[in-house]
Design a protein around this motif. Structure first.
Motif, PDB file in Angstrom:
ATOM      1  N   ASP A 114     -25.881  29.967 -14.777  1.00 48.33           N
ATOM      2  CA  ASP A 114     -26.742  29.006 -15.466  1.00 48.33           C
ATOM      3  C   ASP A 114     -26.476  27.638 -14.852  1.00 48.33           C
ATOM      4  O   ASP A 114     -25.546  27.484 -14.041  1.00 48.33           O
ATOM      5  N   PRO A 115     -27.272  26.638 -15.187  1.00 37.35           N
ATOM      6  CA  PRO A 115     -27.090  25.321 -14.564  1.00 37.35           C
ATOM      7  C   PRO A 115     -25.675  24.750 -14.716  1.00 37.35           C
ATOM      8  O   PRO A 115     -25.148  24.156 -13.774  1.00 37.35           O
ATOM      9  N   ALA A 116     -25.059  24.937 -15.859  1.00 42.26           N
ATOM     10  CA  ALA A 116     -23.705  24.396 -16.053  1.00 42.26           C
ATOM     11  C   ALA A 116     -22.717  25.055 -15.096  1.00 42.26           C
ATOM     12  O   ALA A 116     -21.826  24.401 -14.556  1.00 42.26           O
ATOM     13  N   GLU A 117     -22.877  26.363 -14.875  1.00 45.56           N
ATOM     14  CA  GLU A 117     -21.978  27.072 -13.964  1.00 45.56           C
ATOM     15  C   GLU A 117     -22.223  26.699 -12.509  1.00 45.56           C
ATOM     16  O   GLU A 117     -21.305  26.726 -11.698  1.00 45.56           O
ATOM     17  N   MET A 118     -23.453  26.367 -12.155  1.00 44.54           N
ATOM     18  CA  MET A 118     -23.781  26.012 -10.775  1.00 44.54           C
ATOM     19  C   MET A 118     -23.188  24.663 -10.397  1.00 44.54           C
ATOM     20  O   MET A 118     -22.903  24.404  -9.226  1.00 44.54           O
TER      21      MET A 118
END
Length: 113
Positions: free
Chosen positions: A86-90
């Motif tokens: 997800d964006p936070a992990e990227m």
């Protein structure tokens, strides 16, 4: 799942980052040095890592997220699957790649990673 727009937003939020095409696809640069590129298929992000050992560790630890192709064998470059993060992990691998390519003083402005 992360999208191309998410990657763009995250990358361009990093200091002194610009976007231009590399091999016909969006790529992100810090002071003229690339640190991320969206692959032609649009579902993979190409990122440099510190070493081939780091690459192998990432792939071994999270094979559903990180990978490679024969084209990148022998290079400290990893592929990140859009559908696996997800964006936070990227944000973390993208920022790590930025730090690798940013000049020291500029990288220091983000502090330790």
């Amino acid at each position: 799942m992360v999208t191309e727009d998410d990657v763009r937003r995250l990358a361009l939020a990093l200091p002194e980052t610009s976007e231009k095409l590399m091999y016909g696809t969006p790529a992100f640069y810090v002071r003229g040095r690339w640190f991320a590129r969206i692959k032609e298929e649009g579902d993979l992000l190409v990122l440099p890592v510190a070493s081939q050992e780091d690459k192998q560790e990432l792939i071994a630890a999270q094979p559903g997220t990180f990978g490679s192709t024969p084209h990148y064998d022998g290079h400290a470059i990893v592929l990140v699957r859009f559908g696996a993060v997800d964006p936070a992990e990227m944000g973390e691998p993208l920022t790590d790649a930025w730090r690798l390519r940013a000049p020291g003083r500029l990288a220091a402005c983000l502090g330790d990673g």
